[in-house]
Design an enzyme around this catalytic site. Sequence first.
Site, PDB file in Angstrom:
ATOM      1  N   GLU A 140       0.568  -1.166  -0.164  1.00 26.97           N
ATOM      2  CA  GLU A 140       0.124  -0.043  -0.035  1.00 26.97           C
ATOM      3  C   GLU A 140       0.689   1.169   0.070  1.00 26.97           C
ATOM      4  OE1 GLU A 140      -2.494  -0.689   3.352  1.00 26.97           O
ATOM      5  OE2 GLU A 140      -3.965  -1.617   2.176  1.00 26.97           O
ATOM      6  N   GLU A 190       7.188 -21.607   8.905  1.00 27.41           N
ATOM      7  CA  GLU A 190       7.675 -20.829   9.863  1.00 27.41           C
ATOM      8  C   GLU A 190       8.668 -21.387  10.859  1.00 27.41           C
ATOM      9  OE1 GLU A 190       4.606 -20.985  13.700  1.00 27.41           O
ATOM     10  OE2 GLU A 190       3.426 -20.362  11.785  1.00 27.41           O
TER      11      GLU A 190
END
Length: 298
Positions: free
Chosen positions: A85, A116
């Site tokens: 963004e 992870e």
Amino acid sequence: MTNILDKLSTEKRNLETENLDKLSTLEMVTLMNNEDKKVSAAIERVLPDIALGVDAIAEAFQMGGRLIYTGAGTSGRLGILDASECPPTFGTEPEMVVGIIAGGLKAMTKAVEKSEDNFEAGCEDLKKIKLSSKDIVCGISASGRTPYVKGGLKYAREINCKTIAISNNLNAEISQYGDIKIEVDCGPEILTGSTRLKSGTAQKMVLNMLTTLSMVKIGKVYKNLMVDVKATNEKLVERTKKIVMEATNCNYKTAEEILKITNFNVKVAIVMIILNCNYDEAKNRIDNSKGYIRKAIQ
């Protein structure tokens, strides 16, 4: 023998929501809303740490460095979201703020099992983007113990790269790898262990602060206006006109005419109108002030 997750606030049972499945719909949403109210209060407790992060990121940007987010699951997705963004909001190059997620971009839409847990991958993924000491790495982990994030932060520190560790537990393991630690403890989740809820909300709010306010500090905002926005579609063309009008108190026609002269460079248009000068002078003032409108118009 105790479970390794027992000590984590994000994994504890929430006593306020033990009968969640027995409530009416209105009672459920009310309860969830009440829990979400705790997020802002938790962030308020660590505002000094967030301010340190903003200053460190702005300093990295001013030195030509990048902000690199690294995380797994929800945390990784939020980092990529925030990074994506920045170009439309602040007119930055896509390389200036980068989000990296354990398991690669396919993990944005589908869980990549065990990614992870890969400590080494956290390091290798930063090497792939040629991390340098000019950059700043922000590791995000709700539990504060994600191996992928720890691996990335550890490598960053080894090459003298500044680091920020964001977690949702106090005394988080990743904090030992952060030059700046931001520990936002929102308490147990409404749904036990589901850290996409309050923890994810807290992370999004913190990331909003880090990028928005570091961009303010490097001159990409005038007053509270997005003056580096790019007019890449019809809506944004109109937004640039609105920004110029609000910054200078000019009318629509003037904003439109000046923006056409500047090829929709909002900063130059604002300086031209405020100082009643030509394009070249306004452009030179913006360049000499390194993009800060307030300095350019002094």
